[in-house]
Scaffold this motif. Sequence first.
Motif, short mmCIF file in Angstrom:
data_model
loop_
_atom_site.label_atom_id
_atom_site.label_comp_id
_atom_site.label_asym_id
_atom_site.label_seq_id
_atom_site.Cartn_x
_atom_site.Cartn_y
_atom_site.Cartn_z
N LEU A 96 -1.60 -3.90 -6.21
CA LEU A 96 -1.44 -3.47 -4.82
C LEU A 96 -2.76 -3.58 -4.07
N TYR A 97 -2.67 -4.03 -2.81
CA TYR A 97 -3.84 -4.20 -1.96
C TYR A 97 -3.50 -3.71 -0.56
N TRP A 98 -4.51 -3.21 0.15
CA TRP A 98 -4.29 -2.81 1.54
C TRP A 98 -5.06 -3.76 2.44
N LEU A 99 -4.40 -4.17 3.50
CA LEU A 99 -4.98 -5.12 4.44
C LEU A 99 -5.98 -4.36 5.31
N GLN A 100 -7.22 -4.84 5.38
CA GLN A 100 -8.30 -4.06 5.97
C GLN A 100 -8.68 -4.44 7.39
N ASP A 101 -8.13 -5.49 7.94
CA ASP A 101 -8.45 -5.79 9.33
C ASP A 101 -7.79 -4.74 10.22
N VAL A 102 -8.36 -4.51 11.39
CA VAL A 102 -7.87 -3.47 12.30
C VAL A 102 -6.40 -3.72 12.65
N GLY A 103 -5.62 -2.65 12.58
CA GLY A 103 -4.19 -2.73 12.91
C GLY A 103 -3.85 -1.78 14.04
N ASP A 104 -2.59 -1.44 14.15
CA ASP A 104 -2.07 -0.55 15.19
C ASP A 104 -2.40 0.89 14.79
N ILE A 105 -3.25 1.57 15.57
CA ILE A 105 -3.65 2.92 15.20
C ILE A 105 -2.52 3.94 15.39
N ASP A 106 -1.51 3.59 16.16
CA ASP A 106 -0.38 4.50 16.36
C ASP A 106 0.69 4.35 15.28
N ASN A 107 0.75 3.19 14.65
CA ASN A 107 1.72 2.95 13.59
C ASN A 107 0.98 2.21 12.47
N LEU A 108 0.41 2.96 11.54
CA LEU A 108 -0.47 2.40 10.51
C LEU A 108 0.22 1.40 9.58
N ALA A 109 1.55 1.49 9.46
CA ALA A 109 2.27 0.60 8.56
C ALA A 109 2.71 -0.70 9.23
N LEU A 110 2.50 -0.83 10.53
CA LEU A 110 2.97 -2.00 11.27
C LEU A 110 2.06 -3.20 11.02
N LEU A 111 2.64 -4.29 10.54
CA LEU A 111 1.88 -5.51 10.30
C LEU A 111 1.44 -6.12 11.62
N THR A 112 0.21 -6.62 11.65
CA THR A 112 -0.29 -7.32 12.82
C THR A 112 0.15 -8.79 12.73
N PRO A 113 0.05 -9.53 13.82
CA PRO A 113 0.36 -10.97 13.73
C PRO A 113 -0.52 -11.68 12.69
N LYS A 114 -1.78 -11.26 12.57
CA LYS A 114 -2.67 -11.85 11.55
C LYS A 114 -2.15 -11.53 10.14
N ASP A 115 -1.71 -10.27 9.93
CA ASP A 115 -1.13 -9.88 8.63
C ASP A 115 0.08 -10.74 8.30
N GLU A 116 0.95 -10.92 9.29
CA GLU A 116 2.16 -11.71 9.07
C GLU A 116 1.82 -13.16 8.72
N ALA A 117 0.77 -13.70 9.36
CA ALA A 117 0.33 -15.07 9.05
C ALA A 117 -0.21 -15.14 7.62
N ILE A 118 -0.96 -14.12 7.20
CA ILE A 118 -1.48 -14.07 5.83
C ILE A 118 -0.33 -14.04 4.84
N LEU A 119 0.65 -13.15 5.07
CA LEU A 119 1.80 -13.06 4.18
C LEU A 119 2.52 -14.40 4.08
N LYS A 120 2.74 -15.03 5.22
CA LYS A 120 3.42 -16.32 5.26
C LYS A 120 2.65 -17.37 4.45
#
Length: 133
Positions: A96-120
């Motif tokens: 397990l790993y946590w994505l460390q680039d800045v994300g949505d501070i109001d919804n910590l579990a929400l993937l950013t567009p960059k996160d989604e590109a990494i996953l893809k």
Amino acid sequence: MRQSSIRFNAGKVAFDEDTKRCTPLPHKGYITIVPGTDDPDFLQFTWKCKDATAGGAVEPDELVLIPGDVTFKHVKSCTTGRVVALTFLSSGAKHLYWLQDVGDIDNLALLTPKDEAILKDVVEAVALDDDDE
């Protein structure tokens, strides 16, 4: 032909089997995925700590990924951060790993567009090519 390399910021996550809770470890790190040196059909997966002073105390993860034998998925049940799981289908081993680039501070579990590109990118890299099946 597989992508030449993937690199992104990520930390390690400890999973407690008893409580079923994920706890991010405090170290900043990064993951690289590159074609294997011995066999370009396999991939070299490495997690390393960014902090040189903590680097000696934190062992890197060095894994060989065989396309078709691993999955890389967002852990949606973790609501306090953006956690991804690298799972080996043949052994059931999970990292397990946590994505460390800045994300949505109001919804910590929400993937950013960059996160989604990494996953893809990772999912495409570890998928079997049509001619490999």
